[in-house]
Design an enzyme around this catalytic site. Structure first.
Site, short mmCIF file in Angstrom:
data_model
loop_
_atom_site.label_atom_id
_atom_site.label_comp_id
_atom_site.label_asym_id
_atom_site.label_seq_id
_atom_site.Cartn_x
_atom_site.Cartn_y
_atom_site.Cartn_z
N TYR A 129 27.93 -11.79 44.93
CA TYR A 129 28.32 -10.47 45.44
C TYR A 129 27.10 -9.74 46.04
CZ TYR A 129 30.72 -5.89 45.29
OH TYR A 129 31.30 -4.68 45.60
N ALA A 150 26.18 -11.26 49.37
CA ALA A 150 27.11 -10.85 50.43
C ALA A 150 26.83 -9.42 50.86
CB ALA A 150 28.55 -10.99 49.95
#
Lengths: 78, 245
Positions: free
Chosen positions: B152, B155
């Protein structure tokens, strides 16, 4: 008809890049001779697509470096 | 203060707390909104609350073909896309040593790759219009990292780098590309935390409270507004002082 393609392409180039019409010769490079930046060339291709109702794929667009390249590609595609 | 009358905005993840608040804020400023998300029912509910100028466009962001068609569907529904808010995101948390390729790939695909695809899908229209606003919802963890969230965080940090690069390329055409990086925001997701977990988090936040979705929406509204024309490539951190970047 072929003259028509040339004049329509020339009109787009003149308008978009703000250059004199007589500078837009067959071998005139958009970037080297007509002062375009890379984003201008993307926009020119978008304008050609719209004017002639065609789709120019990215790999073909990369090979359109001069006014003559553009006219030839569009004549072949239309 | 910010007037978006006549502007058309596409918001992904509009079925969630933050996305819904962003859609509500943009709509409240006069924009037409296209609400996208995987779950249609909450989108319909939100559209019903908003009334006019709200369109429901369900889309699964892990489906590349569906992502590619989303900007076109939004443009058909509203007449164009002037504002894109990439808010949708998923988590597949795990310790790095236990994180498998699929957890990694899914999070990158939905959170980062779909953002790239949607930006590509709207940028042509914005170039022609010589006006556009892209607001990418990143996260504090993209800047600070977080245990269990390597995918996460990668990203969300990737989103910032992509936004800055795109911001460079299109700045001369009146298009801005910015990020909002929320800290801990009270949503359905954080409601599930135990009191103990919550107090542990609150101890790290100088403001002493979690943020509200509306506070992220206000940041997105500003970046989408004509007033923010000179702000591009920026990341606006909204985190109660949790990380002062």
């Amino acid at each position: 008809m072929s003259d028509d393609v040339e004049s329509r392409v020339r009109k787009i180039v003149v308008e978009h890049l703000g250059v004199e019409e007589d500078k837009v010769t067959e071998n005139a490079s958009f970037i080297d001779d007509l002062g375009a930046d890379s984003l201008d060339t993307v926009e020119l291709v978008m304008a050609f697509e719209e004017e002639f109702g065609i789709e120019i794929p990215d790999d073909a667009a990369e090979n359109i470096q001069t006014f003559g390249d553009a006219v030839k590609y569009i004549k072949d595609a239309t | 203060m910010f007037d978006l009358t006549g502007r058309n905005a596409l918001i992904t993840g509009a079925s969630g707390g933050i996305g819904g608040a962003i859609a509500t804020a943009l709509h409240g400023a006069g924009a037409s909104v296209a609400l996208s998300g995987t779950r249609e029912a909450p989108l319909q509910e939100l559209a019903g609350t908003l009334g006019d100028r709200a369109h429901v466009l369900p889309c699964d962001l892990s489906d590349a073909a569906a992502v590619e068609s989303l900007p076109k569907r939004a443009a058909e529904a509203m007449g164009g896309v002037d504002i894109l808010v990439n808010n949708a995101g998923i988590t597949r948390d795990n310790l790095f040593m236990r994180m498998n390729d699929e957890d990694w790939a899914q999070v990158l695909e939905v959170n980062l790759t779909s953002t790239m695809r949607l930006c590509k899908g709207v940028i042509r229209g914005m170039m022609k219009a010589r006006w556009g606003r892209i607001v990418n919802i990143s996260s504090i963890v993209g800047a600070t990292g977080n245990p269990g969230q390597a995918n996460y965080a990668a990203a969300k940090a990737g989103m910032v780098g992509m936004s800055k690069s795109l911001a460079y390329e299109v700045a001369s055409r009146g298009i801005t590309v910015n990020c909002v990086a929320p800290g801990f925001i009270a949503t359905a997701m954080t409601d599930k935390l135990t009191d103990e977990q919550k107090s542990g988090i609150l101890a790290q936040i100088p403001a002493g409270r979690m943020g509200a979705a509306d506070e992220i929406a206000a940041a997105a509204l500003y970046l989408a507004s004509p007033e923010a024309a000179y702000v591009t490539g920026a990341t606006l951190h909204v985190n109660g002082g949790m990380a002062m970047l």
